[in-house]
Design a protein around this motif. Structure first.
Motif, short mmCIF file in Angstrom:
data_model
loop_
_atom_site.label_atom_id
_atom_site.label_comp_id
_atom_site.label_asym_id
_atom_site.label_seq_id
_atom_site.Cartn_x
_atom_site.Cartn_y
_atom_site.Cartn_z
N CYS A 152 -43.06 60.18 68.49
CA CYS A 152 -41.80 59.51 68.20
C CYS A 152 -40.70 59.98 69.15
O CYS A 152 -40.70 61.10 69.63
CB CYS A 152 -41.42 59.85 66.76
SG CYS A 152 -39.95 59.02 66.15
N ILE A 210 -43.12 59.34 59.65
CA ILE A 210 -42.97 58.50 60.83
C ILE A 210 -44.15 58.84 61.72
O ILE A 210 -44.12 59.84 62.44
CB ILE A 210 -41.62 58.75 61.53
CG1 ILE A 210 -40.47 58.50 60.55
CG2 ILE A 210 -41.50 57.88 62.78
CD1 ILE A 210 -39.12 58.92 61.05
N ASN A 213 -46.75 55.95 62.62
CA ASN A 213 -47.43 54.74 63.09
C ASN A 213 -48.94 54.84 62.84
O ASN A 213 -49.76 54.63 63.72
CB ASN A 213 -47.13 54.48 64.57
CG ASN A 213 -47.64 53.14 65.04
OD1 ASN A 213 -48.00 52.27 64.26
ND2 ASN A 213 -47.70 52.97 66.34
N HIS A 225 -37.75 46.31 64.59
CA HIS A 225 -37.11 46.37 63.27
C HIS A 225 -35.75 47.07 63.37
O HIS A 225 -35.52 48.09 62.72
CB HIS A 225 -37.99 47.13 62.29
CG HIS A 225 -39.32 46.50 62.04
ND1 HIS A 225 -39.49 45.43 61.20
CD2 HIS A 225 -40.55 46.77 62.56
CE1 HIS A 225 -40.75 45.07 61.18
NE2 HIS A 225 -41.42 45.87 62.01
N GLU A 235 -33.93 48.06 60.25
CA GLU A 235 -34.51 49.20 59.53
C GLU A 235 -34.38 50.49 60.35
O GLU A 235 -34.83 51.55 59.92
CB GLU A 235 -35.98 48.93 59.23
CG GLU A 235 -36.16 47.74 58.29
CD GLU A 235 -37.62 47.36 58.13
OE1 GLU A 235 -38.43 48.27 57.87
OE2 GLU A 235 -37.92 46.17 58.25
N THR A 261 -43.08 55.22 68.32
CA THR A 261 -41.99 54.85 67.43
C THR A 261 -40.68 55.39 67.99
O THR A 261 -40.60 56.55 68.37
CB THR A 261 -42.21 55.43 66.02
OG1 THR A 261 -43.48 55.00 65.54
CG2 THR A 261 -41.12 54.97 65.06
N ILE A 307 -32.80 56.56 58.13
CA ILE A 307 -34.13 56.38 57.55
C ILE A 307 -34.10 57.11 56.21
O ILE A 307 -33.96 58.33 56.15
CB ILE A 307 -35.22 57.00 58.48
CG1 ILE A 307 -35.11 56.46 59.92
CG2 ILE A 307 -36.61 56.79 57.89
CD1 ILE A 307 -35.33 54.98 60.08
N THR A 356 -39.33 57.09 53.20
CA THR A 356 -39.71 55.94 54.04
C THR A 356 -41.00 56.25 54.79
O THR A 356 -41.20 57.36 55.28
CB THR A 356 -38.58 55.63 55.05
OG1 THR A 356 -37.41 55.27 54.33
CG2 THR A 356 -38.98 54.50 56.00
N ILE A 404 -43.19 54.85 58.04
CA ILE A 404 -43.22 53.96 59.22
C ILE A 404 -44.54 54.20 59.91
O ILE A 404 -44.87 55.30 60.28
CB ILE A 404 -42.05 54.26 60.18
CG1 ILE A 404 -40.71 53.99 59.48
CG2 ILE A 404 -42.19 53.45 61.45
CD1 ILE A 404 -39.49 54.38 60.28
#
Length: 91
Positions: free
Chosen positions: A40, A54, A56, A65, A68, A77, A85, A89, A91
């Motif tokens: 990320c 986070i 993926n 997005h 978002e 990401t 975030i 969450t 992702i």
């Protein structure tokens, strides 16, 4: 965090300011406790809540997005500047 680049912040939030924001259910500029981040890029002033993931995990190569707070390019990401975030969450 693994294989992640994290930018700094344009702003400084004092401990009291962060505590007040948390008390109202907000997310301060930081990465919350229990959050896992992989592959990320986190842009400046990002606010990432507690227990978020986070990573993926679905292997998405391209996604857009901005509402978002993120997009995915070539499987990486990218958390947008000033993004929020929320807690939990994925992702």
């Amino acid at each position: 965090m693994k294989d992640t680049v994290m930018m700094g912040s344009d702003n400084y939030q004092a401990e009291g300011e962060r505590a007040a924001l948390l008390a109202k259910g907000g997310v301060p500029i930081w990465v919350g406790r229990g959050t896992k981040i992989m592959n990320c890029i986190i842009n400046m002033n990002a606010r990432i809540g507690k227990n978020a993931v986070i990573a993926n995990r679905d292997g998405v190569t391209e996604a857009y997005h901005p509402s978002e707070g993120f997009y995915i390019r070539s499987g990486i990401t990218v958390i947008l500047k000033d993004a929020v975030i929320n807690d939990g969450t994925i992702i």
